[in-house]
Design a protein around this motif. Structure first.
Motif, short mmCIF file in Angstrom:
data_model
loop_
_atom_site.label_atom_id
_atom_site.label_comp_id
_atom_site.label_asym_id
_atom_site.label_seq_id
_atom_site.Cartn_x
_atom_site.Cartn_y
_atom_site.Cartn_z
N GLY A 62 -12.82 75.40 71.54
CA GLY A 62 -13.20 74.46 72.60
C GLY A 62 -12.10 74.24 73.61
O GLY A 62 -12.28 73.51 74.58
N ALA A 63 -10.95 74.86 73.40
CA ALA A 63 -9.87 74.72 74.37
C ALA A 63 -9.80 75.97 75.24
O ALA A 63 -10.28 77.03 74.84
CB ALA A 63 -8.53 74.52 73.65
N ALA A 64 -9.21 75.84 76.44
CA ALA A 64 -9.06 76.98 77.34
C ALA A 64 -7.74 77.69 77.04
O ALA A 64 -7.04 77.34 76.09
CB ALA A 64 -9.10 76.49 78.78
N HIS A 65 -7.40 78.69 77.87
CA HIS A 65 -6.12 79.36 77.73
C HIS A 65 -4.99 78.33 77.82
O HIS A 65 -5.08 77.38 78.59
CB HIS A 65 -5.98 80.41 78.84
CG HIS A 65 -4.77 81.28 78.70
ND1 HIS A 65 -3.54 80.90 79.15
CD2 HIS A 65 -4.62 82.50 78.13
CE1 HIS A 65 -2.66 81.87 78.87
NE2 HIS A 65 -3.30 82.84 78.26
N PRO A 66 -3.92 78.52 77.00
CA PRO A 66 -2.84 77.51 77.00
C PRO A 66 -2.26 77.22 78.39
O PRO A 66 -1.94 76.07 78.69
CB PRO A 66 -1.77 78.12 76.09
CG PRO A 66 -2.23 79.48 75.72
CD PRO A 66 -3.69 79.55 75.98
N GLU A 109 -4.67 74.84 79.98
CA GLU A 109 -4.59 73.50 79.38
C GLU A 109 -3.31 72.79 79.78
O GLU A 109 -3.32 71.59 80.08
CB GLU A 109 -4.67 73.61 77.84
CG GLU A 109 -6.03 74.03 77.30
CD GLU A 109 -7.10 72.96 77.47
OE1 GLU A 109 -6.78 71.80 77.77
OE2 GLU A 109 -8.29 73.31 77.29
N LEU A 110 -2.20 73.51 79.80
CA LEU A 110 -0.92 72.90 80.17
C LEU A 110 -0.94 72.46 81.63
O LEU A 110 -0.47 71.38 81.99
CB LEU A 110 0.22 73.89 79.94
CG LEU A 110 0.71 74.03 78.49
CD1 LEU A 110 1.52 75.30 78.31
CD2 LEU A 110 1.54 72.82 78.09
N MET A 120 -10.75 85.63 71.72
CA MET A 120 -9.98 84.73 70.85
C MET A 120 -10.68 83.38 70.75
O MET A 120 -11.18 82.85 71.73
CB MET A 120 -8.57 84.55 71.44
CG MET A 120 -7.65 83.82 70.50
SD MET A 120 -6.01 83.65 71.21
CE MET A 120 -5.39 85.31 71.01
N ASN A 121 -10.69 82.83 69.53
CA ASN A 121 -11.34 81.54 69.32
C ASN A 121 -10.35 80.41 69.54
O ASN A 121 -9.39 80.25 68.82
CB ASN A 121 -11.89 81.50 67.88
CG ASN A 121 -12.15 80.08 67.43
OD1 ASN A 121 -12.50 79.22 68.24
ND2 ASN A 121 -12.00 79.84 66.14
N ARG A 122 -10.59 79.61 70.57
CA ARG A 122 -9.67 78.49 70.81
C ARG A 122 -10.33 77.15 70.51
O ARG A 122 -9.86 76.11 70.95
CB ARG A 122 -9.16 78.52 72.24
CG ARG A 122 -8.19 79.66 72.51
CD ARG A 122 -7.29 79.41 73.69
NE ARG A 122 -6.46 80.59 73.91
CZ ARG A 122 -6.84 81.63 74.63
NH1 ARG A 122 -8.02 81.64 75.19
NH2 ARG A 122 -6.05 82.66 74.78
#
Lengths: 253, 349
Positions: B5-9, B12-13, B1-3
């Motif tokens: 530049g972010a990691a798994h939610p 990130e949370l 899955m393309n996020r």
């Protein structure tokens, strides 16, 4: 149920919402096409925020029907949230996260969308990438908030009073951002009590008062509908349209 | 899955929450520095006093100086002359445990309700009579046993660790949620495709990661600076701490599930925590409460954490021991029930 035309971004019919004895939304119906920028204009307490929050699936109406992108909140909430960008009135992002961390956080919720670096560039905050949110000006905070709504490359953007409290320059920067989103084919619904904002940004405007749509047309047609006598002293505005229809000023408390 | 530049939610949370904690100097002070300051203060206030001379007062007047010298010669007493006018204050403030008025026979003035004063009475009486030439029928053989871990400060440190665990769990989770709700950030996140379970799970995960330094610092300080024994395994300490933190996380979640202001959440948390500071045996043994209150006292989550920590740290109880397991059972109940209720009544707006 009627078949939904493919060029409809969202529509609602006969929306009703009451809080105790107060009727916030009173039989409101709207239909907005894809690619359109549509404005809900009205004084505080007219029911604009309640209406937009019903459309955003954050409030359930007491009566009425809502379809967004051909889907319904009850059955397709997760899919809809992936395709919408929502910016709320009065959201304060976390003070002690940086601009980039905030964008990453919101970007992580979407399965597709823009890169964080691209979002930074869109809102012109590359230089503030590692600054805490608390150090941003109110215009920069608002642009960041819109960028969080844009993170998932939405088809439809809901903005509740996006420029309230901003200085003229920050407002114009935000308008530019929204115009670029539209130019790329996006649909916008925004609420505002600034006439000039509605005149600059919106293809069509619904003037809302006491939970009802009292006028709906292009800004130009609405102003033209005033006729000559009302616009002797200055160039006619939507403010005049509101006064003509209700006998009250738009910004009366 | 393309996020993008972010990691798994969930990552990130959790990171967002951890960053907020570590960028908040007050939170770091309460979690890390405060327990150490408390331990130091307690160690200073309650030195291991096993063989320290007993402080007694001698009322000034005829024969006072001679009496004082006699008592001082006994080595087990620390006598001082006290003017009659100052006597009551000296007794009340604990400067002396007993005041002796010279005479034949002398008068002992002390509060029999104070353990220290009763001890002073026995020690002083014994010393005086010996000096007067009393012949003892026999002298018992004394075997002095030094029990590391029996000092008050050794006993206190696990209590402070437990208190820190529950405070950070409840305050940290509840405050962060109420703040997000007040700032309309909670509503904003729910308007995005964020999964609600991710948000709540991230709160717990961040709290658990924070737990490691929070327990390790006072534990190491206690072990290597104060000389507290560490008889049980570190794994057992970790499991008990983890259980306590998770369990109280549920309480924090419940407290925050509908609260909308800082004033309300502060009041609510104080209402939850303050009685436990007193009742759960952090500063003095919970067994001092009358039997009729014991079932309530023992059922408190802080009592369970503190008792389990003391069993592991001071007595070396293994994790599988009945004592530790029963405390963990209480913690599991406290973790589960509030958590389920919180999920049911939680307001995301």
């Amino acid at each position: 149920m009627t078949e939904i035309a493919t060029d409809i971004a969202f529509q609602c019919t006969g929306l009703q919402k009451r809080y105790g004895d107060v009727v916030a939304v009173d039989g409101l119906s709207l239909s907005v096409r894809r690619g359109e920028c549509f404005g809900l204009l009205g004084p505080n307490g007219a029911g604009k925020t309640t209406t937009i929050e019903i459309l955003e699936g954050l409030l359930a109406p007491d009566a009425g029907d809502v379809q967004v992108l051909g889907l319904r909140w009850a059955s397709d909430e997760h899919e809809l949230r992936q395709r919408l960008g929502i910016q709320l009135q009065e959201t304060q992002l976390a003070d002690k996260l940086t601009v980039e961390e905030t964008l990453k956080l919101f970007r992580s919720f979407y399965r597709r969308g823009r890169d964080v670096s691209e979002l930074l560039q869109i809102i012109g905050l590359e230089a503030k990438r590692t600054s805490w949110v608390s150090t941003l000006s109110s215009g920069q905070k608002q642009r960041l908030s819109v960028a969080c709504a844009l993170a998932g490359e939405p088809d439809l953007l809901f903005l509740d009073e996006p420029t309230t409290g901003l200085d003229p320059q920050s407002r114009r920067q935000l308008w530019g951002l929204l115009e670029r989103f539209r130019a790329a084919g996006g649909t916008i619904l925004l609420t505002t009590h600034y006439m000039d904002e509605a005149e600059v940004l919106c293809d069509r405007v619904a003037i809302v008062d006491k939970g009802k749509v009292i006028a709906l047309d292009t800004p130009k047609a609405l102003i033209a509908s005033l006729g000559a006598p009302r616009v002797i002293t200055h160039h006619g505005t939507l403010e005049d349209v509101f006064m003509a229809r209700t006998g009250r000023h738009l910004r009366e408390e | 899955m393309n996020r993008g530049g972010a990691a798994h939610p969930l990552v990130e949370l959790t990171l967002a929450r951890l960053r907020e904690i570590f960028r908040e100097p007050e939170a770091l002070f309460w979690a890390f520095i405060f327990p150490i300051l408390m331990s130091v203060a307690m160690a200073l206030a309650f030195p291991s006093s096993g063989s320290a001379p007993v402080p007694v007062g001698v009322r000034q007047g005829e024969g006072a100086e001679a009496l004082r010298a006699t008592l001082a010669a006994s080595k087990v007493l620390a006598p001082r002359l006290v003017p009659a006018a100052d006597e009551s204050r000296a007794l009340r403030d604990g400067e002396v445990d007993l005041v002796i008025v010279p005479g034949t026979p002398p008068t002992y003035r002390f509060d029999p309700g104070r353990a220290e004063s009763r001890v002073a009475r026995l020690v002083l009486d014994d010393a005086l009579k010996r000096a007067a030439g009393r012949a003892d029928p026999w002298t018992a053989v004394e075997e002095h046993v030094a029990m590391p871990g029996s000092r008050y400060v050794d006993w206190l440190i696990p209590g402070l660790i437990g208190m820190g665990i529950i405070a950070t769990s409840v305050w940290g989770i509840a405050f962060s949620i109420v703040q997000a709700r007040m700032r309309k950030l909670l509503k904003r996140m729910v308007a995005s495709p964020m999964r609600r379970s991710h948000y709540l799970l991230a709160q717990l995960l961040a709290r658990l990661l924070f737990l490691l330094p929070e327990v390790a610092i006072p534990l190491l300080f206690g072990r290597y600076v104060i000389g507290m024994p560490l008889r049980g395994s570190l794994a057992a300490v970790a499991v008990v701490s983890l259980g306590g933190a998770l369990s109280c996380g549920g309480i924090g979640l419940l407290a925050a599930s509908r609260t909308k202001t800082f004033e309300a959440i502060s009041g609510l948390i104080n209402l939850i925590l303050l009685p436990m500071w007193i009742a759960s045996g952090v500063f003095f043994s919970a067994s001092r409460f009358p039997p009729v209150l014991q079932p309530f006292v023992q059922a408190l989550p802080l009592t369970a954490i503190v008792d389990a920590l003391r069993a592991v740290i001071l007595e070396g109880a293994p994790l599988a021991s009945r004592e530790v397991m029963s405390e963990l059972g209480i913690l599991a109940a406290w973790g589960l029930i509030p958590f389920v209720i919180a999920l049911k009544i939680f307001r995301w707006r």
